[in-house]
Design an enzyme around this catalytic site. Structure first.
Site, PDB file in Angstrom:
ATOM      1  N   ASP A   4       5.246  41.156 -20.346  1.00  0.00           N
ATOM      2  CA  ASP A   4       5.871  42.483 -20.436  1.00  0.00           C
ATOM      3  C   ASP A   4       4.818  43.574 -20.261  1.00  0.00           C
ATOM      4  O   ASP A   4       5.017  44.541 -19.532  1.00  0.00           O
ATOM      5  CB  ASP A   4       6.536  42.679 -21.819  1.00  0.00           C
ATOM      6  CG  ASP A   4       7.899  41.984 -21.904  1.00  0.00           C
ATOM      7  OD1 ASP A   4       8.392  41.512 -20.863  1.00  0.00           O
ATOM      8  OD2 ASP A   4       8.463  41.924 -23.021  1.00  0.00           O
ATOM      9  N   GLU A  47       5.213  36.086 -23.523  1.00  0.00           N
ATOM     10  CA  GLU A  47       6.234  37.044 -23.099  1.00  0.00           C
ATOM     11  C   GLU A  47       5.757  38.480 -23.313  1.00  0.00           C
ATOM     12  O   GLU A  47       5.953  39.334 -22.447  1.00  0.00           O
ATOM     13  CB  GLU A  47       7.553  36.810 -23.850  1.00  0.00           C
ATOM     14  CG  GLU A  47       8.255  35.512 -23.490  1.00  0.00           C
ATOM     15  CD  GLU A  47       8.478  35.347 -21.999  1.00  0.00           C
ATOM     16  OE1 GLU A  47       8.800  36.350 -21.327  1.00  0.00           O
ATOM     17  OE2 GLU A  47       8.309  34.226 -21.502  1.00  0.00           O
ATOM     18  N   HIS A  72       7.164  41.168 -14.309  1.00  0.00           N
ATOM     19  CA  HIS A  72       7.017  40.350 -15.511  1.00  0.00           C
ATOM     20  C   HIS A  72       6.693  38.890 -15.139  1.00  0.00           C
ATOM     21  O   HIS A  72       5.794  38.282 -15.700  1.00  0.00           O
ATOM     22  CB  HIS A  72       8.303  40.443 -16.349  1.00  0.00           C
ATOM     23  CG  HIS A  72       8.383  39.450 -17.471  1.00  0.00           C
ATOM     24  ND1 HIS A  72       8.087  39.780 -18.775  1.00  0.00           N
ATOM     25  CD2 HIS A  72       8.708  38.143 -17.483  1.00  0.00           C
ATOM     26  CE1 HIS A  72       8.234  38.710 -19.541  1.00  0.00           C
ATOM     27  NE2 HIS A  72       8.617  37.701 -18.778  1.00  0.00           N
ATOM     28  N   GLU A  73       7.422  38.357 -14.165  1.00  0.00           N
ATOM     29  CA  GLU A  73       7.187  36.963 -13.745  1.00  0.00           C
ATOM     30  C   GLU A  73       5.803  36.799 -13.120  1.00  0.00           C
ATOM     31  O   GLU A  73       5.125  35.805 -13.370  1.00  0.00           O
ATOM     32  CB  GLU A  73       8.271  36.496 -12.760  1.00  0.00           C
ATOM     33  CG  GLU A  73       9.706  36.526 -13.301  1.00  0.00           C
ATOM     34  CD  GLU A  73       9.893  35.765 -14.608  1.00  0.00           C
ATOM     35  OE1 GLU A  73       9.122  34.822 -14.875  1.00  0.00           O
ATOM     36  OE2 GLU A  73      10.793  36.143 -15.377  1.00  0.00           O
ATOM     37  N   HIS A 117       3.241  36.354 -15.722  1.00  0.00           N
ATOM     38  CA  HIS A 117       3.068  34.981 -16.216  1.00  0.00           C
ATOM     39  C   HIS A 117       2.051  34.227 -15.359  1.00  0.00           C
ATOM     40  O   HIS A 117       1.270  33.424 -15.857  1.00  0.00           O
ATOM     41  CB  HIS A 117       4.404  34.226 -16.168  1.00  0.00           C
ATOM     42  CG  HIS A 117       5.302  34.541 -17.330  1.00  0.00           C
ATOM     43  ND1 HIS A 117       4.876  34.488 -18.636  1.00  0.00           N
ATOM     44  CD2 HIS A 117       6.606  34.918 -17.378  1.00  0.00           C
ATOM     45  CE1 HIS A 117       5.884  34.813 -19.443  1.00  0.00           C
ATOM     46  NE2 HIS A 117       6.938  35.093 -18.702  1.00  0.00           N
TER      47      HIS A 117
HETATM   48 ZN   LIG Z   1       8.838  35.715 -19.320  1.00  0.00          ZN
END
Ligand SMILES: [Zn+2]
Length: 414
Positions: free
Chosen positions: A361, A357, A279-280, A283
């Site tokens: 995801d 987000e 997930h990071e 980003h």
């Molecule tokens: Zn996040």
């Protein structure tokens, strides 16, 4: 422009009071909404006992918000209404013969210390009574107070440099200050983005490279697959302050880092942690860091542009109790008048952040797996006693992350 300082004062006080009423009404609606039955998909997040505890946690924080908020409202309204800013300014002017820039730094320094003295008992209570009662607190008295001292020193250094530069440009260049200071602040924002985890955070937390083992191997395998350099993954001792867990991505270029809290590693499986890591990385791959960086630079530019229209009007000083134009007071008046605009921009930033987000995801789901991310998010919500049923309007205004149920729905959708 011709504004009556009396009218301006009333506008400022009205903005503050209406803002307070709006915020409190909304948090009441949110509190009530939070007591709705838990949706079917989330029944397994909390045990019954844990669910009761989460309700109690929210109620306690709600009451605390009322007490601290009302206190700060009363102090602020009284101070402004009685011309406190004007009094302080003329006291400094008549007793000290500093240059205007030093005068300004002293003025803001006193206000900063005063407001911190008022808020410290509340933050102490929040940490050592509320967070303690619900089992979150790990902060010792020593950590609390050394954090405070470090925060003061850092604030004096960074705040002093930026505010000094702003005052210098205001006095030297008049309205042209705005675009030069915009450049200064842009350099500062980029610098902080690059070095925050290298220079600032280590003052408060210990960074250690992720040690060899099952987790590191799993993350290494994933990183190779998505072509993400693994030199920069760190673990920090979040457990020094709280049991609440977290992970984040920071910086760009060679300075990019994924940081996992030790509290996260403690409570999650290797698969869940790899999903959080994915997930990071999402980003980063989706360029969210650069995106929010550009947005905050643009927002600052807008603010400075509006500021240049107002900052030299004597009426702004008179509204807060000064006899004639004072740049220092005008900075305060401006920030009060600007607060509705900044609130609206904040909503825009939250919308942007929630979209990011979902994207991160989705990235984790497509490049790794959605299942472990769902279980990780559920565990996090339970461990942090999150509100599973926040009011949609409250979410729209205040949440930087989508509520759990929405994230799970999006992850489960094919
Ligand atoms: Zn996040």
């Amino acid at each position: 422009m011709n504004i009556d300082p009396q009218v301006l004062l009333i506008i400022i006080l009205a903005l503050i009071i209406l803002g307070f009423i709006f915020e409190k009404t909304l948090s009441y609606i949110n509190l009530k909404h939070g007591e709705k039955p838990v949706p079917e998909d989330l029944k397994d997040v909390f045990s019954e006992e844990q669910y009761q505890k989460s309700k109690e946690y929210r109620r306690t924080n709600y009451k605390f918000g009322w007490i601290s908020g009302s206190f700060s409202l009363i102090v602020t309204v009284l101070f402004i209404g009685l011309g406190g800013f004007g009094e302080l300014n003329s006291y400094l002017q008549s007793h000290f013969t500093f240059s205007p820039i030093v005068q300004g730094l002293v003025f803001f320094g006193i206000l900063f210390i005063a407001s911190d003295l008022i808020s410290t008992p509340f933050s102490w209570y929040h940490t050592f009574v509320i967070e303690e009662k619900f089992g979150f607190n790990k902060t010792t008295q020593k950590t609390f107070w050394t954090d405070k001292i470090k925060g003061y020193l850092l604030g004096a250094l960074l705040g002093g440099i930026l505010l000094g530069a702003l005052l210098f440009l205001l006095y030297q260049l008049g309205t042209d200050f705005w675009w030069i200071f915009w450049i200064v602040i842009t350099v500062f924002i980029i610098f902080m983005n690059m070095f925050y985890t290298t220079l600032v955070m280590p003052l408060f937390n210990k960074f250690t490279p992720l040690e060899d083992g099952e987790l590191r191997t799993s993350i290494e395998n994933y990183s190779k697959k998505v072509n993400f350099p693994l030199t920069n993954i760190f673990v920090i001792d979040g457990s020094k302050r709280s049991t609440k867990a977290n992970a984040f991505f920071s910086g760009f270029g060679k300075n990019k880092k994924v940081v996992l809290y030790d509290t996260l590693i403690e409570n999650h499986s290797v698969e869940e942690l790899t999903a959080v890591f994915a997930h990071e990385v999402g980003h980063f791959k989706k360029k969210h860091i650069i995106g929010s960086l550009i947005l905050s630079i643009l927002q600052t530019g807008l603010m400075l542009f509006i500021m240049k229209e107002l900052i030299f009007l004597p009426e702004l000083s008179q509204a807060l109790g000064a006899d004639s134009l004072s740049i220092h007071i005008n900075l305060i008046t401006f920030s009060l008048l600007y607060s509705p605009i900044s609130a609206v921009l904040g909503i825009g930033m939250n919308i942007f952040s929630r979209k990011n987000e979902f994207e991160a995801d989705h990235y984790a789901k497509t490049t790794y797996s959605g299942g472990p991310l769902v279980t990780a998010l559920k565990k996090l919500s339970s461990d942090n006693l999150s509100n599973l049923t926040p009011h949609p309007f409250y979410v729209w205004l205040n949440y930087s992350h989508p509520p759990l149920i929405k994230r799970i729905k999006a992850l489960n959708a094919s």
